[in-house]
Write a protein that holds these residues in place. Structure first.
Motif, PDB file in Angstrom:
ATOM      1  N   THR A  74       0.624  -1.255   0.071  1.00  0.00           N
ATOM      2  CA  THR A  74       0.065   0.115  -0.002  1.00  0.00           C
ATOM      3  C   THR A  74       0.998   1.320   0.045  1.00  0.00           C
ATOM      4  OG1 THR A  74       0.117   0.077   2.252  1.00  0.00           O
ATOM      5  CG2 THR A  74      -1.817  -1.148   1.375  1.00  0.00           C
ATOM      6  N   VAL A  75       0.326   2.575  -0.466  1.00  0.00           N
ATOM      7  CA  VAL A  75       1.001   3.466  -0.378  1.00  0.00           C
ATOM      8  C   VAL A  75       1.286   4.021   1.096  1.00  0.00           C
ATOM      9  CG1 VAL A  75       0.795   6.039  -0.957  1.00  0.00           C
ATOM     10  CG2 VAL A  75      -0.246   4.370  -2.601  1.00  0.00           C
ATOM     11  N   SER A  76       0.719   3.823   1.822  1.00  0.00           N
ATOM     12  CA  SER A  76       1.121   4.152   3.426  1.00  0.00           C
ATOM     13  C   SER A  76       2.154   3.334   4.052  1.00  0.00           C
ATOM     14  CB  SER A  76      -0.307   4.109   4.280  1.00  0.00           C
ATOM     15  OG  SER A  76      -0.854   2.869   4.503  1.00  0.00           O
ATOM     16  N   LYS A 121       4.288   1.832   1.892  1.00  0.00           N
ATOM     17  CA  LYS A 121       5.614   2.355   1.044  1.00  0.00           C
ATOM     18  C   LYS A 121       6.177   3.516   2.058  1.00  0.00           C
ATOM     19  CE  LYS A 121       4.423   0.141  -3.181  1.00  0.00           C
ATOM     20  NZ  LYS A 121       4.100   0.227  -4.524  1.00  0.00           N
ATOM     21  N   LYS A 122       5.422   4.448   2.211  1.00  0.00           N
ATOM     22  CA  LYS A 122       5.797   5.802   2.807  1.00  0.00           C
ATOM     23  C   LYS A 122       6.424   5.254   4.145  1.00  0.00           C
ATOM     24  CE  LYS A 122       4.141  10.063   4.454  1.00  0.00           C
ATOM     25  NZ  LYS A 122       3.010  11.162   4.699  1.00  0.00           N
ATOM     26  N   MET A 123       5.825   4.619   5.034  1.00  0.00           N
ATOM     27  CA  MET A 123       6.344   4.107   6.364  1.00  0.00           C
ATOM     28  C   MET A 123       7.649   3.565   6.161  1.00  0.00           C
ATOM     29  SD  MET A 123       4.597   5.136   8.614  1.00  0.00           S
ATOM     30  CE  MET A 123       5.682   4.525  10.030  1.00  0.00           C
ATOM     31  N   THR A 124       7.920   2.830   5.114  1.00  0.00           N
ATOM     32  CA  THR A 124       9.525   2.176   4.847  1.00  0.00           C
ATOM     33  C   THR A 124      10.360   3.478   4.736  1.00  0.00           C
ATOM     34  OG1 THR A 124       8.985   1.564   2.651  1.00  0.00           O
ATOM     35  CG2 THR A 124       8.410  -0.227   4.433  1.00  0.00           C
ATOM     36  N   ARG A 125       9.997   4.271   3.881  1.00  0.00           N
ATOM     37  CA  ARG A 125      10.771   5.587   3.466  1.00  0.00           C
ATOM     38  C   ARG A 125      11.077   6.210   4.737  1.00  0.00           C
ATOM     39  NH1 ARG A 125       7.198   6.387  -0.729  1.00  0.00           N
ATOM     40  NH2 ARG A 125       6.437   8.061   0.192  1.00  0.00           N
ATOM     41  N   LYS A 126       9.977   6.461   5.802  1.00  0.00           N
ATOM     42  CA  LYS A 126       9.988   7.246   6.901  1.00  0.00           C
ATOM     43  C   LYS A 126      11.250   6.391   7.881  1.00  0.00           C
ATOM     44  CE  LYS A 126       6.785   9.110   8.886  1.00  0.00           C
ATOM     45  NZ  LYS A 126       5.529   9.346   9.439  1.00  0.00           N
ATOM     46  N   LYS A 140      14.781   6.476   6.760  1.00  0.00           N
ATOM     47  CA  LYS A 140      15.546   7.861   7.196  1.00  0.00           C
ATOM     48  C   LYS A 140      15.735   8.115   8.556  1.00  0.00           C
ATOM     49  CE  LYS A 140      13.321  10.901   4.665  1.00  0.00           C
ATOM     50  NZ  LYS A 140      12.272  11.693   4.361  1.00  0.00           N
TER      51      LYS A 140
END
Length: 91
Positions: free
Chosen positions: A4-6, A8-13, A16
Motif C-alpha cells: 500500500t501507499v501508506s 511504502k511511505k512508512m518504509t521510507r520514513k 530515514k
C-alpha cells in the motif's frame, strides 16, 4: 515488501529515521571512546575534558531515544567515577 501507499511511505520514513539514529549512536560512542582512551593513557586532565564533552552527547542521545535515560545516566556515572579514580591515583 510493502504494497500500500501508506506502507511504502512508512518504509521510507523508517529508513530515514534509522540513518539518523545510527549517526547519533555512532557520535555518542565516539565521544565515549575518547574518554576511555584518555583514561587508558592515564591523562586525568585530558580525560576530564573528554568527559565534559561526552556527557551532553550521551544525555542528548537519551533525549532522542537512542539509549534509555537510565542507561545514559549509568554511562556518565561510571565514566565520571573512572576519571575520578585517575585523580586519586595521581595524588
Amino acid at each position: 515488501m510493502a504494497n500500500t501507499v501508506s506502507a511504502k511511505k512508512m518504509t521510507r520514513k523508517i529508513a530515514k529515521r534509522t540513518a539518523i539514529n545510527r549517526s547519533r549512536r555512532s557520535r555518542m560512542r565516539t565521544f565515549v571512546r575518547k574518554v576511555e582512551e584518555a583514561i587508558a593513557t592515564g591523562d586525568q586532565a585530558n580525560a576530564l575534558t573528554a568527559l565534559r564533552a561526552a556527557e551532553p552527547e550521551i544525555m542528548r542521545a537519551a533525549q532522542h531515544g537512542i539509549v534509555h535515560k537510565n542507561n545514559a545516566s549509568r554511562k556518565v556515572s561510571r565514566l565520571a567515577a573512572r576519571v575520578k579514580l585517575l585523580s586519586a591515583a595521581a595524588a
